[in-house]
Design an enzyme around this catalytic site. Structure first.
Site, short mmCIF file in Angstrom:
data_model
loop_
_atom_site.label_atom_id
_atom_site.label_comp_id
_atom_site.label_asym_id
_atom_site.label_seq_id
_atom_site.Cartn_x
_atom_site.Cartn_y
_atom_site.Cartn_z
N GLU A 264 0.86 -1.18 0.00
CA GLU A 264 0.00 0.00 0.00
C GLU A 264 0.90 1.23 0.00
O GLU A 264 1.97 1.22 0.61
CB GLU A 264 -0.86 0.05 1.28
CG GLU A 264 -1.95 -0.99 1.35
CD GLU A 264 -3.11 -0.72 0.41
OE1 GLU A 264 -3.39 0.46 0.13
OE2 GLU A 264 -3.72 -1.70 -0.04
N GLN A 445 3.78 8.76 1.94
CA GLN A 445 4.12 8.25 0.61
C GLN A 445 5.61 7.94 0.50
O GLN A 445 6.42 8.53 1.21
CB GLN A 445 3.75 9.29 -0.44
CG GLN A 445 2.25 9.56 -0.45
CD GLN A 445 1.81 10.24 -1.71
OE1 GLN A 445 2.12 9.79 -2.80
NE2 GLN A 445 1.08 11.34 -1.57
N SER A 446 5.91 7.05 -0.42
CA SER A 446 7.30 6.65 -0.71
C SER A 446 8.04 6.15 0.53
O SER A 446 9.26 6.28 0.62
CB SER A 446 8.09 7.80 -1.35
OG SER A 446 7.40 8.28 -2.47
N ARG A 447 7.29 5.67 1.48
CA ARG A 447 7.86 5.12 2.72
C ARG A 447 8.59 6.17 3.57
O ARG A 447 9.38 5.83 4.43
CB ARG A 447 8.84 3.96 2.42
CG ARG A 447 8.23 2.84 1.56
CD ARG A 447 7.02 2.24 2.22
NE ARG A 447 6.55 1.01 1.60
CZ ARG A 447 5.26 0.77 1.29
NH1 ARG A 447 4.34 1.71 1.47
NH2 ARG A 447 4.90 -0.39 0.81
N LEU A 448 8.29 7.47 3.32
CA LEU A 448 8.92 8.53 4.13
C LEU A 448 7.98 8.88 5.29
O LEU A 448 7.44 9.98 5.39
CB LEU A 448 9.22 9.77 3.26
CG LEU A 448 10.27 9.52 2.17
CD1 LEU A 448 10.54 10.78 1.37
CD2 LEU A 448 11.58 9.03 2.81
#
Ligand SMILES: NC(=O)C1=CN([C@@H]2O[C@H](COP(=O)(O)OP(=O)(O)OC[C@H]3O[C@@H](n4cnc5c(N)ncnc54)[C@H](OP(=O)(O)O)[C@@H]3O)[C@@H](O)[C@H]2O)[C@@H](O)CC1
Ligand SMILES: Cc1cc2nc3c(=O)[nH]c(=O)nc-3n(C[C@H](O)[C@H](O)[C@H](O)COP(=O)(O)O)c2cc1C
Ligand SMILES: Cc1ncc(COP(=O)(O)O)c(C=O)c1O
Ligand SMILES: [K+]
Length: 472
Positions: A264, A445-448
């Site tokens: 996700e 988002q973007s795992r940040l």
């Protein structure tokens, strides 16, 4: 296991299929002696379609929906589904070339127009459907289809077929979702020529029609949760149970999923140091209230991890039953595995995951038992059945079979039938974890992700919580 998983769904062989005549007869009976109106059934059918779509194709990824609506009730289901999809966060467009002047249909059109859902003529449709839409909702023909498709639907169906063929090299092509029948298919014989549309999802209504036996796409759903027992009995219908309050149920072959590709992308408001409470318990309560307000089921469920003197950790879910400045409380059996581990090593960690909010809270600290009075008070607040259950269960020990538990339960039920207060077993009670670390995680988002961690610190002999941001 090579990263492939079969998800659960009902066994397709245990579901009944209807002939065209049976489908039409059921329709007539529902709307005759059984007192339904077509509006009602269409609303439920369209809602089932929209919820089935939402279960598989998330609005964040599959936003643009073109509903192609035919001249009959199948087209009406498409109009209703489009309205619900709008409210679920999708962006629907409608192509409805052969309109019916009946008030039901003009009403459905007006409702969509009031939502500013665009209506496109066949000529308005983009030449390449595959670039403009994420979902093509096939609401062209239902169970009354016969013969070969006439204009303008013949051309529309050809475009749906052609799009799938020429698009095999594209990375992401739109998915086709058919309502009740893949349009153009024979209602009983299916895709006779083998050249028909190949939907990715079929939402059968009331019960699948015979043609659905030939549907080999990944997602077969059943919707139309309104079949009354007289219909089910008369037509000897075997239908799978609908889960919970759901309007749809997955039937057919379970789709194969690639576990390694499951992910996700979290989209959330940013979570800043300036906005958090200086007190992590207050911050926890704020997030907890938001989880409850968001309608999360068992927002108080948390994973508890413990390790005994061998240092080997084990985790299980427990329910949070209280939280304040003194810590986090749950109740259990002191002689269970976790109880034994905590007696050897009174340190533990707790973890909350509030999925739909993209939030995780992690708590670590020392554990002690709550007072006996506190445990007594809580124990007696539980339903009688759970109190007896706690006496019956020598938690984490081996039982020879379920019947043993039932037998003991029945005996105790009898024994305590005229007793006001069921005695709390001595080995049953609460634990309280006093936090030494609390981390709030907000998925981004973007795992940040945002991670704000609290740890206690002594400043001038006073204990304060220091907040730091951790790398995601
Ligand atoms: N419990 C239930 O049963 C429920 C049923 N529901 C829904 O109702 C659907 C059945 O609806 P339905 O009977 O109106 O038939 P459907 O197929 O949509 O359209 C018929 C129209 O298509 C036309 N047409 C036919 N062949 C054609 C051709 N070759 N080429 C061109 N046109 C052709 C035909 O015209 P005709 O041939 O009669 O001139 C007529 O205008 C069902 O599948 C489900 O989705 C739910 O709403 C609620 C619960
Ligand atoms: C959502 C959920 C909540 C649970 N809550 C509790 C609880 O509050 N107390 C409890 O003893 N077990 C609870 N259980 C059962 C535990 O997960 C576990 O099976 C049981 O406590 C035995 O764990 P142990 O053998 O590691 O001691 C819950 C299970 C689930 C799935
Ligand atoms: C074995 C056991 N004990 C205790 C609990 C705590 O919940 P409650 O006190 O609300 O019954 C649970 C909850 O699932 C449980 O499974
Ligand atoms: K259809």
């Amino acid at each position: 296991m090579a990263g492939r998983l079969e998800s659960c769904s009902s066994d397709p062989s245990s579901v009944s299929y209807l002939t065209q005549r049976e489908a039409a007869e059921i329709d007539e009976e529902l709307m005759g002696p059984l007192g339904f109106s077509v509006d009602q059934l269409m609303e439920l059918a369209g809602l089932s379609v929209a919820t089935s779509i939402a279960e598989v194709y998330k609005a964040s990824e599959y936003k643009r929906v073109l509903a192609i609506c035919g001249p009959g009730n199948n087209g009406g289901d498409g109009l209703v589904a489009a309205r619900h999809l709008f409210h679920f966060g999708y962006k629907p467009y409608i192509c409805y070339p052969k309109r019916t002047p009946k008030p039901l249909y003009t009403g459905l059109v007006t409702q969509l127009e009031s939502l500013r859902v665009p209506f496109l003529s066949v000529e308005d449709l983009p030449p390449d459907l595959s670039t403009e839409y994420d979902i093509l909702l096939d609401a062209v023909f239902g169970f009354s289809f016969h013969g070969a498709a006439r204009p303008p639907f013949d051309d529309i169906l050809r475009r749906l077929i052609g799009m799938r063929k020429s698009d095999q090299t594209n990375k992401k092509s739109p998915v086709i979702v058919s309502i009740d029948i893949p349009s153009g298919w024979h209602v009983e014989e299916g895709d006779i020529s083998g050249e028909g549309i190949k939907p990715d999802m079929l939402v059968s209504l009331t019960a699948p029609k015979l043609c659905a036996k030939q549907f080999h796409g990944p997602h077969h759903f059943l919707g139309g949760r309104f079949v009354p027992p007289p219909i089910a009995e008369k037509y000897n219908l075997r239908l799978p149970p609908y889960p919970g309050a759901s309007m749809c149920v997955h039937i057919g072959k379970a789709p194969q999923v690639d576990i390694s590709a499951m992910r996700e992308n979290y989209i959330s408001p940013e979570f800043h140091e300036e906005e958090v409470d200086a007190d992590p318990i207050k911050q926890f309560c704020k997030w907890f209230e938001e989880a409850v307000a968001a309608g999360l089921r068992e927002a108080n469920a948390m994973a508890l991890s413990t390790a005994g003197k061998d240092g080997k950790p084990s985790s299980r879910m427990v329910l949070l039953k209280g939280v304040d400045e003194d810590g986090f409380v749950w109740y259990t059996n002191y002689e269970s595995q976790k109880g034994c581990q905590l007696s050897e090593n009174p340190w533990a960690s707790l973890l909350f995951y509030w999925e739909s909010l993209n939030r995780q809270v992690r708590v670590e600290g020392s554990v002690e038992k709550v007072s006996n009075e506190e445990s007594e008070k809580y124990f007696h607040s539980r339903p009688h059945g759970s109190q007896i259950g706690a006496i019956v269960s020598k938690q984490s020990s081996i039982v020879p079979g379920r019947q043993v538990l039932h037998q003991q339960y029945r005996e105790l039920e009898e024994k305590f039938s005229n007793v006001n207060l069921i005695p709390k077993p001595e080995h049953w009670g609460g634990y309280r974890l006093k936090p030494e670390l609390i981390e709030f995680w907000q998925g981004q988002q973007s795992r940040l992700h945002d991670r704000l961690q609290y740890r206690p610190q002594e400043i001038d002999g006073r204990q304060v919580w220091k907040i730091v941001r951790l790398a995601p």
